[in-house]
Scaffold this active site. Structure first.
Site, PDB file in Angstrom:
ATOM      1  N   LYS A  79       0.851  -1.201   0.000  1.00  0.00           N
ATOM      2  CA  LYS A  79       0.000   0.000   0.000  1.00  0.00           C
ATOM      3  C   LYS A  79       0.882   1.245   0.000  1.00  0.00           C
ATOM      4  O   LYS A  79       1.916   1.291   0.673  1.00  0.00           O
ATOM      5  CB  LYS A  79      -0.913  -0.012   1.229  1.00  0.00           C
ATOM      6  CG  LYS A  79      -1.957   1.100   1.225  1.00  0.00           C
ATOM      7  CD  LYS A  79      -2.909   0.954   2.410  1.00  0.00           C
ATOM      8  CE  LYS A  79      -3.950   2.062   2.435  1.00  0.00           C
ATOM      9  NZ  LYS A  79      -4.893   1.924   3.568  1.00  0.00           N
ATOM     10  N   SER A 154      -9.717   2.137   2.670  1.00  0.00           N
ATOM     11  CA  SER A 154      -8.813   2.843   1.785  1.00  0.00           C
ATOM     12  C   SER A 154      -7.815   1.918   1.079  1.00  0.00           C
ATOM     13  O   SER A 154      -7.158   2.328   0.122  1.00  0.00           O
ATOM     14  CB  SER A 154      -8.034   3.893   2.584  1.00  0.00           C
ATOM     15  OG  SER A 154      -7.259   3.275   3.608  1.00  0.00           O
ATOM     16  N   SER A 178     -10.184  -0.277   6.927  1.00  0.00           N
ATOM     17  CA  SER A 178      -9.596  -0.115   5.587  1.00  0.00           C
ATOM     18  C   SER A 178      -8.897  -1.347   5.031  1.00  0.00           C
ATOM     19  O   SER A 178      -8.487  -1.341   3.880  1.00  0.00           O
ATOM     20  CB  SER A 178      -8.615   1.059   5.584  1.00  0.00           C
ATOM     21  OG  SER A 178      -9.324   2.268   5.682  1.00  0.00           O
TER      22      SER A 178
END
Length: 486
Positions: A79, A154, A178
């Site tokens: 990420k 996210s 997330s």
């Protein structure tokens, strides 16, 4: 069949029998990316030259003692809010569009020790603020199960890349759901570890008392191996806990006889879609058949979770994001005439709407005259939410419910309605506020063919029990074996 349809342990065996090479694994990853990335848009940055060079070097080590680790030679996606030395890290924001870190996050050092290979950095909502990956400063990621729907957020890029078969697993971060929410939307397995189980050093902060890095994988066993590699105390992170890291794989016995499951009525009540509710009830029947028992309980303060979370997370974000001012690093507005102008224009031009919205909310909640009414009150509510979990865990081993109220929604459907978007995390937020671990595993499909997720929540630092339940459920069902047809 893709190589990545094999479990990690099977890939490891294939490597050591010399039936495949590390170069094959990396090539498989980039080939799949070449085939589907234009549709999915999971990645922001690639590290192909370094990845292929490292693969060649690791192939020469195959068969030696150095290659015994299970993660040896495995491709992974990261990420984009986890800093990677000399590899562009933007946190999904234009304000960091040229940021090449000079050091690695602790989790990256641990992955380097395990000899994994970083394929690239994954798309996300800007500064991890969002539930759909529509708030990225660069591109919108699509859900591989239906390209018109969101992959969640996210960590949408992290989940979509695994679901699409571009990488066998990835790292995400979870501040209010997330990791778990995108895992539910994409039919993958996503774990938010206990707060403090994994070092946050090198994770670009959103809300420091809530953020936690965790793994997204295709099955529970791989998830346990990946957590094993990244967990542990870290001298660079004062909030990481000096608690022994057990052997997570040893917990995957398939045995849940006598296990006591709590099902909060709030998690199956108003606002939760009928398909999600029925999938959870069917999952409970599966676990009953394996010898577990369940009872309905109440987490009465969970109804305050969303309001509590958005006050606390936004307050912490307002403080954390003050560092992005155009002075030391990141984007600097070329139009500023003086220092104050530099601050204003850099932040106005560099941040997206959602980030600005949360900074303003947080700054308001922390301001003189409002602090007691909002921030302090939210902290008190957080204590009550945590106490609810502690009370239930005195009598039960795990808590079960849906991960999300509904399957993935269409791209653009909720982006103009922040309150509806925020409510999407209603089932995951209390877990972060309490600091306990939670995992999402596939537990069914909607009438439109979209995945549904089962959330299993455990006691502090008891990821082993979560994995045991998740693995037993996974072995008794076939949901994790289904793949999106891209």
């Amino acid at each position: 069949m893709s190589l990545f349809d094999h479990k990690l342990s099977e890939l490891h065996e294939l490597l050591h029998k010399k039936e495949v090479s590390v170069t094959d694994l990396v090539s498989e990853s980039y080939k799949r990316i070449g085939d589907v990335e234009d549709k999915v848009k999971a990645f922001l940055t690639f590290d192909e030259e370094n990845a292929r060079n490292k693969a060649k070097a690791l192939d020469e080590k195959l068969g030696t003692d150095e290659s015994k680790g299970l993660l040896f030679g495995m491709p992974i996606g990261i990420k984009d809010n986890i800093v990677t030395k000399d590899l562009r890290t933007t946190s999904g924001s234009k304000i960091l569009e040229n940021f090449d870190p000079i050091y690695d996050a602790t989790v990256m050092n641990k992955l380097h020790t395990a000899e994994t290979i970083t394929i690239g950095k994954l798309n996300m909502d800007e500064f991890a603020m969002g539930s759909s990956t529509e708030n990225s400063g660069y591109q919108k990621t699509s859900n591989p199960w239906n390209l018109d729907t969101v992959p969640g957020g996210s960590s949408g890029g992290s989940a979509a890349s695994v679901a699409a078969g571009e990488v066998p697993f990835s790292l995400g971060s979870d501040t209010g759901g997330s990791i778990r929410q995108p895992a539910a939307f994409t039919g993958t397995v996503g774990l938010k570890p206990t707060y403090g189980r994994v070092s946050r050093f090198g994770l670009i902060a959103f809300a420091s008392s809530l953020d936690q890095i965790g793994p997204i994988t295709r099955n529970v066993e791989d998830n346990a191996y990946l957590l094993q590699a990244i967990a542990g105390v870290d001298a660079n992170d004062s909030t990481s806990a000096n608690v022994e890291v057990p052997n997570y794989a040893a917990a995957l016995t398939g045995d849940v006889k006598g296990l006591k499951i709590a099902v909060p009525k709030e998690y199956l009540g108003e606002g939760v879609g009928e398909e999600a509710r029925q999938a959870v009830l069917a999952s409970l029947k599966v676990l009953e058949g394996l010898g577990a028992s369940w009872e309905e309980v109440s987490l009465p303060h969970s109804k305050y979770g969303v309001a509590t979370y958005y006050l606390l997370a936004s307050s912490e974000a307002s403080a954390n994001l003050a560092r992005f001012d155009g002075v030391r690093y990141g984007y600097r507005s070329p139009n500023a005439e003086n220092l104050l102008d530099l601050y204003k224009k850099t932040r106005a031009e560099g941040f997206g709407d959602e980030v600005k919205r949360r900074i303003m909310l947080g700054t308001f909640a922390l301001s003189s005259g409002y602090y007691d009414a909002y921030y302090k009150k939210a902290q008190q509510a957080r204590t009550l939410i945590k106490k609810d979990f502690e009370d239930v865990f005195e009598k039960f081993d795990v808590i079960l419910g849906p991960t999300t109220p509904t399957p993935a929604f269409k791209i653009g459907e909720k982006i103009d309605d922040p309150l509806t978007m925020y409510a999407n995390d209603i089932l995951t937020i209390p877990v972060n506020l309490a600091g306990v671990p939670g995992i999402s595993v596939p537990c069914g499909f909607s009438s439109t063919g979209l995945p549904l997720g089962l959330q299993i929540i455990g006691k502090h630092f008891d990821e082993s029990t979560i994995y045991r339940v998740a693995h037993a459920f996974e072995q008794a069902t076939d949901f994790h074996k289904k793949r999106p047809q891209l």
